[in-house]
Write a protein that holds these residues in place. Structure first.
Motif, short mmCIF file in Angstrom:
data_model
loop_
_atom_site.label_atom_id
_atom_site.label_comp_id
_atom_site.label_asym_id
_atom_site.label_seq_id
_atom_site.Cartn_x
_atom_site.Cartn_y
_atom_site.Cartn_z
N GLU A 96 -30.09 -63.14 5.06
CA GLU A 96 -31.04 -62.47 4.18
C GLU A 96 -30.35 -61.61 3.12
O GLU A 96 -29.22 -61.18 3.28
N GLY A 97 -31.13 -61.31 2.08
CA GLY A 97 -30.72 -60.34 1.07
C GLY A 97 -29.77 -60.92 0.03
O GLY A 97 -29.15 -61.97 0.23
N ASN A 98 -29.68 -60.23 -1.10
CA ASN A 98 -28.76 -60.63 -2.16
C ASN A 98 -28.50 -59.45 -3.08
O ASN A 98 -29.35 -58.56 -3.21
N LEU A 99 -27.33 -59.43 -3.70
CA LEU A 99 -26.91 -58.35 -4.57
C LEU A 99 -26.24 -58.93 -5.80
O LEU A 99 -25.58 -59.97 -5.73
N SER A 100 -26.41 -58.23 -6.93
CA SER A 100 -25.72 -58.66 -8.15
C SER A 100 -25.33 -57.44 -8.97
O SER A 100 -25.94 -56.38 -8.85
N ALA A 101 -24.33 -57.63 -9.81
CA ALA A 101 -23.89 -56.57 -10.73
C ALA A 101 -23.43 -57.21 -12.03
O ALA A 101 -22.82 -58.28 -12.03
N ARG A 102 -23.72 -56.52 -13.12
CA ARG A 102 -23.42 -57.04 -14.45
C ARG A 102 -22.04 -56.57 -14.91
O ARG A 102 -21.68 -55.40 -14.73
N LEU B 281 -25.00 -67.11 3.54
CA LEU B 281 -24.05 -66.35 4.35
C LEU B 281 -24.55 -64.94 4.59
O LEU B 281 -25.32 -64.40 3.79
N ARG B 282 -24.08 -64.32 5.68
CA ARG B 282 -24.36 -62.91 5.91
C ARG B 282 -23.75 -62.08 4.79
O ARG B 282 -22.58 -62.27 4.44
N LYS B 283 -24.52 -61.16 4.24
CA LYS B 283 -24.02 -60.37 3.11
C LYS B 283 -23.12 -59.22 3.55
O LYS B 283 -22.53 -58.55 2.71
N LEU C 93 -18.12 -64.54 -3.83
CA LEU C 93 -19.03 -64.09 -4.88
C LEU C 93 -18.99 -65.05 -6.07
O LEU C 93 -17.94 -65.55 -6.44
N VAL C 94 -20.17 -65.27 -6.66
CA VAL C 94 -20.31 -66.24 -7.74
C VAL C 94 -20.41 -65.51 -9.08
O VAL C 94 -21.18 -64.54 -9.20
N VAL C 95 -19.70 -65.97 -10.07
CA VAL C 95 -19.75 -65.40 -11.42
C VAL C 95 -20.50 -66.36 -12.33
O VAL C 95 -20.16 -67.55 -12.40
N SER D 104 -27.06 -67.12 -4.94
CA SER D 104 -28.25 -66.80 -4.15
C SER D 104 -29.44 -67.67 -4.55
O SER D 104 -29.65 -67.99 -5.72
N SER D 105 -30.27 -68.02 -3.56
CA SER D 105 -31.50 -68.76 -3.84
C SER D 105 -32.49 -67.90 -4.62
O SER D 105 -33.45 -68.43 -5.19
#
Length: 218
Positions: free
Chosen positions: A27-33, A46-48, A56-58, A77-78
């Protein structure tokens, strides 16, 4: 903040969510610019709280790059659509965090929406709490409604949105602040839930003991 610092902040945010019981399994997802307009986002599946930097995907913020892969070969992330929509709608923020908050899930399942004014901390730090009815997870339609909730006036704009049966989405100037806001929302939801249970229990006792002297009275 350079890309290595952003990666480190995302990994730390995932560990915090796991340590506080705010995410389970994948569960869950995070992103940063990033400053150059790219986005770093957690992968799907995957477990976050157990990610490596290479997971991590760019991606580019102005493209829905579902075909992008991390250095370890993982897709984004979905819920990528949520992150793209919110980052595009809120250029003033740098991070988006989504988690399936357990107390938030239970309240919305029961049709309850907590009022942030009930607690001093949330009244100050989360003065607005928009509620978004259920939508298909990962859909553009849901992402657009979340982005609208994050941009609807008046000021101050919402920094967290409660989702029906889907947890919450928060934003912030960095991952740590966005994660703080999810933690505060879960405190509000737990307190609201516990108060409802105590009131219900008190009502049952009052009905069973019209004199008002329950089994715990001295």
């Amino acid at each position: 903040m350079d890309i290595d610092d952003v990666r480190a902040s995302l990994l730390a945010g995932g560990r915090r969510l796991g340590a506080r019981g705010l995410i389970s399994a994948g569960e869950g997802n995070l992103s940063a610019r990033l400053d150059d307009g790219r986005l770093v986002i957690t992968p799907t599946g995957l477990r976050k709280d157990e990610l490596d930097p290479d997971d991590l995907v760019v991606i580019r913020l102005d493209h829905d790059e579902r075909a992008a892969r991390s250095r370890s070969g993982l897709p984004p992330s979905s819920d990528l659509a949520i992150h793209l929509a919110v980052h595009a709608a809120r250029p003033d923020i740098s991070a988006v965090v989504h988690a399936h908050l357990p107390a938030g899930l239970s309240l919305t399942l029961a049709g309850e929406i907590p009022d942030p004014a009930a607690l001093p901390e949330t009244a100050l730090l989360l003065p607005r709490l928009p509620y978004v009815p259920f939508g298909e997870m990962g859909s553009t339609e849901l992402a657009e409604r979340i982005a609208v909730a994050m941009t609807d006036g008046p000021e101050p704009l919402a920094s967290v949105v409660l989702l029906e049966r889907h947890g919450a989405v928060s934003v912030g100037p960095d991952v740590a602040t966005a994660t703080d806001r999810l933690e505060l929302l879960e405190v509000l939801c737990r307190t609201w839930r516990d108060a409802l249970l105590l009131r219900a229990g008190r009502a049952v006792l009052d009905q069973a003991t019209p004199s008002g002297r329950g089994p715990l009275s001295s």
